[in-house]
Design an enzyme around this catalytic site. Structure first.
Site, PDB file in Angstrom:
ATOM      1  CB  ILE A  62      -1.021   0.025   1.169  1.00  0.00           C
ATOM      2  CG1 ILE A  62      -0.328  -0.100   2.532  1.00  0.00           C
ATOM      3  CG2 ILE A  62      -2.080  -1.047   0.979  1.00  0.00           C
ATOM      4  CD1 ILE A  62      -1.260   0.194   3.719  1.00  0.00           C
ATOM      5  CB  THR A 131      -5.832  -0.341  17.592  1.00  0.00           C
ATOM      6  OG1 THR A 131      -5.542  -0.797  18.908  1.00  0.00           O
ATOM      7  CG2 THR A 131      -4.884   0.832  17.300  1.00  0.00           C
ATOM      8  CG  ASP A 132      -8.081  -0.992  22.527  1.00  0.00           C
ATOM      9  OD1 ASP A 132      -7.001  -1.251  21.954  1.00  0.00           O
ATOM     10  OD2 ASP A 132      -8.555  -1.712  23.429  1.00  0.00           O
ATOM     11  CD  GLU A 133      -2.098  -1.412  21.408  1.00  0.00           C
ATOM     12  OE1 GLU A 133      -1.026  -0.804  21.266  1.00  0.00           O
ATOM     13  OE2 GLU A 133      -2.179  -2.649  21.497  1.00  0.00           O
ATOM     14  CE1 TYR A 156      -0.623  -1.427  15.312  1.00  0.00           C
ATOM     15  CE2 TYR A 156      -1.312  -1.252  17.614  1.00  0.00           C
ATOM     16  CZ  TYR A 156      -1.604  -1.552  16.300  1.00  0.00           C
ATOM     17  OH  TYR A 156      -2.852  -1.980  15.958  1.00  0.00           O
ATOM     18  CB  ALA A 158       2.775   7.034  17.657  1.00  0.00           C
ATOM     19  CB  SER A 159       2.192   4.203  13.152  1.00  0.00           C
ATOM     20  OG  SER A 159       1.742   2.919  13.567  1.00  0.00           O
ATOM     21  CE  LYS A 160      -4.261   0.800  13.084  1.00  0.00           C
ATOM     22  NZ  LYS A 160      -4.606   0.193  11.759  1.00  0.00           N
ATOM     23  NE  ARG A 287       4.584  -4.969  24.361  1.00  0.00           N
ATOM     24  CZ  ARG A 287       3.417  -5.414  23.890  1.00  0.00           C
ATOM     25  NH1 ARG A 287       2.301  -4.738  24.118  1.00  0.00           N
ATOM     26  NH2 ARG A 287       3.352  -6.521  23.181  1.00  0.00           N
TER      27      ARG A 287
HETATM   28  P1  NAD Z   1      -1.803  -8.819  10.990  1.00  0.00           P
HETATM   29  O1  NAD Z   1      -0.428  -8.350  11.312  1.00  0.00           O
HETATM   30  O2  NAD Z   1      -2.210 -10.201  11.332  1.00  0.00           O
HETATM   31  O3  NAD Z   1      -2.082  -8.649   9.424  1.00  0.00           O
HETATM   32  C1  NAD Z   1      -1.681  -7.501   8.731  1.00  0.00           C
HETATM   33  C2  NAD Z   1      -1.811  -7.782   7.234  1.00  0.00           C
HETATM   34  O4  NAD Z   1      -1.427  -6.602   6.520  1.00  0.00           O
HETATM   35  C3  NAD Z   1      -0.896  -8.919   6.753  1.00  0.00           C
HETATM   36  O5  NAD Z   1      -1.594  -9.762   5.862  1.00  0.00           O
HETATM   37  C4  NAD Z   1       0.216  -8.180   6.008  1.00  0.00           C
HETATM   38  O6  NAD Z   1       0.792  -8.933   4.962  1.00  0.00           O
HETATM   39  C5  NAD Z   1      -0.535  -6.955   5.484  1.00  0.00           C
HETATM   40  N1  NAD Z   1       0.368  -5.823   5.250  1.00  0.00           N
HETATM   41  C6  NAD Z   1       1.291  -5.313   6.109  1.00  0.00           C
HETATM   42  N2  NAD Z   1       1.946  -4.295   5.517  1.00  0.00           N
HETATM   43  C7  NAD Z   1       1.406  -4.142   4.276  1.00  0.00           C
HETATM   44  C8  NAD Z   1       1.651  -3.244   3.208  1.00  0.00           C
HETATM   45  N3  NAD Z   1       2.604  -2.298   3.287  1.00  0.00           N
HETATM   46  N4  NAD Z   1       0.909  -3.356   2.089  1.00  0.00           N
HETATM   47  C9  NAD Z   1      -0.045  -4.309   1.986  1.00  0.00           C
HETATM   48  N5  NAD Z   1      -0.303  -5.203   2.963  1.00  0.00           N
HETATM   49  C10 NAD Z   1       0.418  -5.106   4.093  1.00  0.00           C
HETATM   50  O7  NAD Z   1      -2.776  -7.751  11.662  1.00  0.00           O
HETATM   51  P2  NAD Z   1      -4.179  -7.962  12.366  1.00  0.00           P
HETATM   52  O8  NAD Z   1      -3.958  -8.305  13.772  1.00  0.00           O
HETATM   53  O9  NAD Z   1      -5.029  -8.812  11.522  1.00  0.00           O
HETATM   54  O10 NAD Z   1      -4.728  -6.459  12.335  1.00  0.00           O
HETATM   55  C11 NAD Z   1      -5.448  -5.968  11.205  1.00  0.00           C
HETATM   56  C12 NAD Z   1      -5.837  -4.528  11.457  1.00  0.00           C
HETATM   57  O11 NAD Z   1      -6.658  -4.439  12.604  1.00  0.00           O
HETATM   58  C13 NAD Z   1      -4.653  -3.598  11.715  1.00  0.00           C
HETATM   59  O12 NAD Z   1      -4.919  -2.371  11.092  1.00  0.00           O
HETATM   60  C14 NAD Z   1      -4.623  -3.443  13.225  1.00  0.00           C
HETATM   61  O13 NAD Z   1      -4.063  -2.205  13.586  1.00  0.00           O
HETATM   62  C15 NAD Z   1      -6.097  -3.528  13.536  1.00  0.00           C
HETATM   63  N6  NAD Z   1      -6.427  -4.043  14.881  1.00  0.00           N
HETATM   64  C16 NAD Z   1      -5.897  -5.216  15.321  1.00  0.00           C
HETATM   65  C17 NAD Z   1      -6.286  -5.720  16.561  1.00  0.00           C
HETATM   66  C18 NAD Z   1      -5.760  -7.038  17.098  1.00  0.00           C
HETATM   67  O14 NAD Z   1      -6.025  -7.374  18.250  1.00  0.00           O
HETATM   68  N7  NAD Z   1      -5.021  -7.819  16.315  1.00  0.00           N
HETATM   69  C19 NAD Z   1      -7.195  -5.007  17.355  1.00  0.00           C
HETATM   70  C20 NAD Z   1      -7.695  -3.788  16.876  1.00  0.00           C
HETATM   71  C21 NAD Z   1      -7.321  -3.325  15.626  1.00  0.00           C
HETATM   72  O1  DAU Z   2      -5.686  -3.449  21.762  1.00  0.00           O
HETATM   73  C1  DAU Z   2      -5.617  -3.761  20.402  1.00  0.00           C
HETATM   74  C2  DAU Z   2      -4.210  -4.191  20.045  1.00  0.00           C
HETATM   75  O2  DAU Z   2      -4.004  -5.462  20.615  1.00  0.00           O
HETATM   76  C3  DAU Z   2      -3.964  -4.209  18.540  1.00  0.00           C
HETATM   77  O3  DAU Z   2      -4.081  -2.918  18.023  1.00  0.00           O
HETATM   78  C4  DAU Z   2      -2.578  -4.768  18.231  1.00  0.00           C
HETATM   79  O4  DAU Z   2      -2.399  -4.881  16.831  1.00  0.00           O
HETATM   80  C5  DAU Z   2      -2.479  -6.141  18.866  1.00  0.00           C
HETATM   81  O5  DAU Z   2      -1.185  -6.679  18.647  1.00  0.00           O
HETATM   82  C6  DAU Z   2      -2.758  -6.074  20.364  1.00  0.00           C
HETATM   83  O6  DAU Z   2      -1.714  -5.347  21.050  1.00  0.00           O
HETATM   84  P1  DAU Z   2      -1.147  -5.833  22.482  1.00  0.00           P
HETATM   85  O7  DAU Z   2       0.208  -5.270  22.651  1.00  0.00           O
HETATM   86  O8  DAU Z   2      -2.140  -5.605  23.553  1.00  0.00           O
HETATM   87  O9  DAU Z   2      -1.097  -7.437  22.199  1.00  0.00           O
HETATM   88  P2  DAU Z   2       0.010  -8.554  22.535  1.00  0.00           P
HETATM   89  O10 DAU Z   2      -0.620  -9.866  22.212  1.00  0.00           O
HETATM   90  O11 DAU Z   2       1.324  -8.236  21.932  1.00  0.00           O
HETATM   91  O12 DAU Z   2       0.158  -8.437  24.106  1.00  0.00           O
HETATM   92  C7  DAU Z   2      -0.970  -8.594  24.971  1.00  0.00           C
HETATM   93  C8  DAU Z   2      -0.495  -8.366  26.395  1.00  0.00           C
HETATM   94  O13 DAU Z   2       0.365  -9.453  26.779  1.00  0.00           O
HETATM   95  C9  DAU Z   2       0.342  -7.108  26.596  1.00  0.00           C
HETATM   96  O14 DAU Z   2       0.049  -6.558  27.865  1.00  0.00           O
HETATM   97  C10 DAU Z   2       1.782  -7.594  26.552  1.00  0.00           C
HETATM   98  C11 DAU Z   2       1.677  -8.984  27.142  1.00  0.00           C
HETATM   99  N1  DAU Z   2       2.644  -9.994  26.620  1.00  0.00           N
HETATM  100  C12 DAU Z   2       2.745 -10.134  25.284  1.00  0.00           C
HETATM  101  C13 DAU Z   2       3.610 -11.083  24.748  1.00  0.00           C
HETATM  102  C14 DAU Z   2       3.764 -11.240  23.242  1.00  0.00           C
HETATM  103  C15 DAU Z   2       3.347 -10.793  27.508  1.00  0.00           C
HETATM  104  O15 DAU Z   2       3.218 -10.671  28.736  1.00  0.00           O
HETATM  105  N2  DAU Z   2       4.192 -11.736  26.982  1.00  0.00           N
HETATM  106  C16 DAU Z   2       4.362 -11.913  25.632  1.00  0.00           C
HETATM  107  O16 DAU Z   2       5.172 -12.769  25.208  1.00  0.00           O
END
Ligand code: NAD
Ligand code: DAU
Length: 350
Positions: A62, A131-133, A156, A158-160, A287
């Site tokens: 993208i 995201t809620d972050e 992360y 900040a970019s979102k 972290r």
């Molecule tokens: P993910 O990392 O599993 O998937 C991201 C996808 O984007 C991958 O398929 C990757 O190949 C593609 N991608 C990355 N960079 C790209 C680029 N430059 N061009 C085209 N494709 C690219 O992420 P996810 O957990 O499925 O999250 C999806 C969306 O939802 C994100 O925008 C994330 O911020 C948001 N979100 C995630 C969560 C969560 O808990 N995982 C919660 C709230 C919001």
């Molecule tokens: O809140 C939504 C977000 O949730 C999304 O926007 C992000 O894309 C998604 O990755 C997620 O972010 P978190 O940082 O909350 O998720 P993560 O699974 O990385 O971590 C969840 C919690 O667990 C966090 O408090 C950090 C902790 N953690 C994480 C890992 C990977 C650990 O304690 N040990 C670990 O090894």
């Protein structure tokens, strides 16, 4: 076709659930999955729908404005659901620039392409998935609402947050018909095993240490990924233009409670003795800038659009563990190659 929808990031965790849901529920939509296939994107996630007549895949970055414009032209795109992102907080701490490029520059490229393609047209939607972050970190009390001021703390988030601001700027400045959703932590099948829940499932299964950051008292609000996909469906179809909607299931857990619960669940499923897996819990360095608590108030989405989560956390976690135990080959495929280097690096740092 009634609509031709680009879904970006469709090969990722949440995106693959959204692509599948739209293909199944809307037979008069053409779905174009635009994905770069980074380490987090894998077409394995969509192999059950790869031959669906209404599905197309375009491998594209993208950040590449020309590539995105030509996809808009090729398909005469009517709508966008934008999920592509760098999504892992720990990786953003190791290297923020990929997050700036994809999450900020990539989002602005998509907005520009949509604005140009839809000039003089009506009825289009650009749904930005966020995201809620972006709201920062909560203390013991309170919930994030759509009016909570933005206060991102990790590269992360900040970019979102920046991408969210650009989305709203395109609405206010150019009248681009946008919708936005900000969701809490998702869990479920096809979740890349660098994130807490799939990492813990993998390590419990293989009797590896379970790295809990800091004291394990950080709180996350967990939602079944298919409920997030259903929320995106509802907001995309019935949400108001120019509005953002919070998505969450009122399901707060400290990380340590969650890891202990997973240990108990998997001891039962794997026929291990009670308490065996909990012995694998290892407290590791926290972290950097670790947000303490996230919790979502989704009442706007519930009251205005009638959305509610479909299953309990206990049911969802049990299904998730079963999926991982039955799909060990998926875990091996997606974690081979470059991911191994990252995993070793993070593991050795602990
Ligand atoms: P993910 O990392 O599993 O998937 C991201 C996808 O984007 C991958 O398929 C990757 O190949 C593609 N991608 C990355 N960079 C790209 C680029 N430059 N061009 C085209 N494709 C690219 O992420 P996810 O957990 O499925 O999250 C999806 C969306 O939802 C994100 O925008 C994330 O911020 C948001 N979100 C995630 C969560 C969560 O808990 N995982 C919660 C709230 C919001
Ligand atoms: O809140 C939504 C977000 O949730 C999304 O926007 C992000 O894309 C998604 O990755 C997620 O972010 P978190 O940082 O909350 O998720 P993560 O699974 O990385 O971590 C969840 C919690 O667990 C966090 O408090 C950090 C902790 N953690 C994480 C890992 C990977 C650990 O304690 N040990 C670990 O090894």
């Amino acid at each position: 076709m009634k609509k031709t929808i680009i879904i970006t990031g469709g090969a990722g965790f949440i995106g693959s659930h959204v692509v599948r849901r739209f293909l199944i529920n809307y037979p008069d939509y053409l779905i174009v999955n635009v994905d770069k296939l980074t380490y987090a994107g894998n077409l394995e996630n969509l192999k059950d729908v790869a031959n669906h007549p209404n599905y197309r895949f375009e491998r594209a970055d993208i950040v590449d404005a020309d590539a995105i414009r030509s996809i808009f032209q090729k398909y005469d795109v009517t709508d966008v659901i934008h999920l592509a992102a760098e999504s892992h907080v720990d990786r953003s701490i190791e290297g923020p620039m990929d997050f700036v490029m994809t999450n900020v520059v990539g989002t602005v490229n998509l907005l520009q392409a949509a604005k140009d393609a839809w000039k003089g047209r009506t009825g289009n939607i650009f749904h930005h998935v966020s995201t809620d972050e972006v709201y920062g970190s909560l203390g013991d009390e309170g919930l994030f609402t759509e009016n909570t001021p933005y206060d991102p703390r990790s590269p992360y988030s900040a970019s979102k947050a920046s991408s969210d601001h650009f989305v709203m700027a395109f609405y206010h400045t150019y009248g681009l018909p946008i919708k936005m959703s900000n969701c809490s932590n998702n869990y479920g099948s096809h979740h890349f095993p660098e994130k807490l829940i799939p990492l813990m499932i993998h390590n419990i299964q293989h009797k590896k240490p379970l790295p809990v950051y800091g004291l394990g008292d950080n709180i996350r609000d967990w939602l079944w990924v298919e409920d997030h996909a259903s929320a995106i469906d509802v907001i995309f179809h019935t949400g108001r233009i120019g509005e953002s909607y919070n998505v969450g299931g009122l399901n707060e857990w400290t990380n340590i409670e969650l890891v202990r619960f997973l240990c108990q669940l998997m001891d039962e499923k794997l026929g291990r003795s009670k308490g065996e897996s909990e012995e694998l819990i290892t407290y590791v360095t926290d972290r950097a800038g670790h947000d303490k608590r996230y919790a979502i108030d989704a009442s706007k989405l519930e009251e205005e659009l009638g959305w509610t989560p479909s299953i309990t956390f206990e049911e969802g976690l049990s299904k998730t563990v079963d999926w991982y135990l039955e799909n060990q080959d998926w875990v091996e495929k997606v974690t081979s190659g470059a991911y191994q280097d990252y995993y070793e690096m993070m593991y050795n740092k602990r």
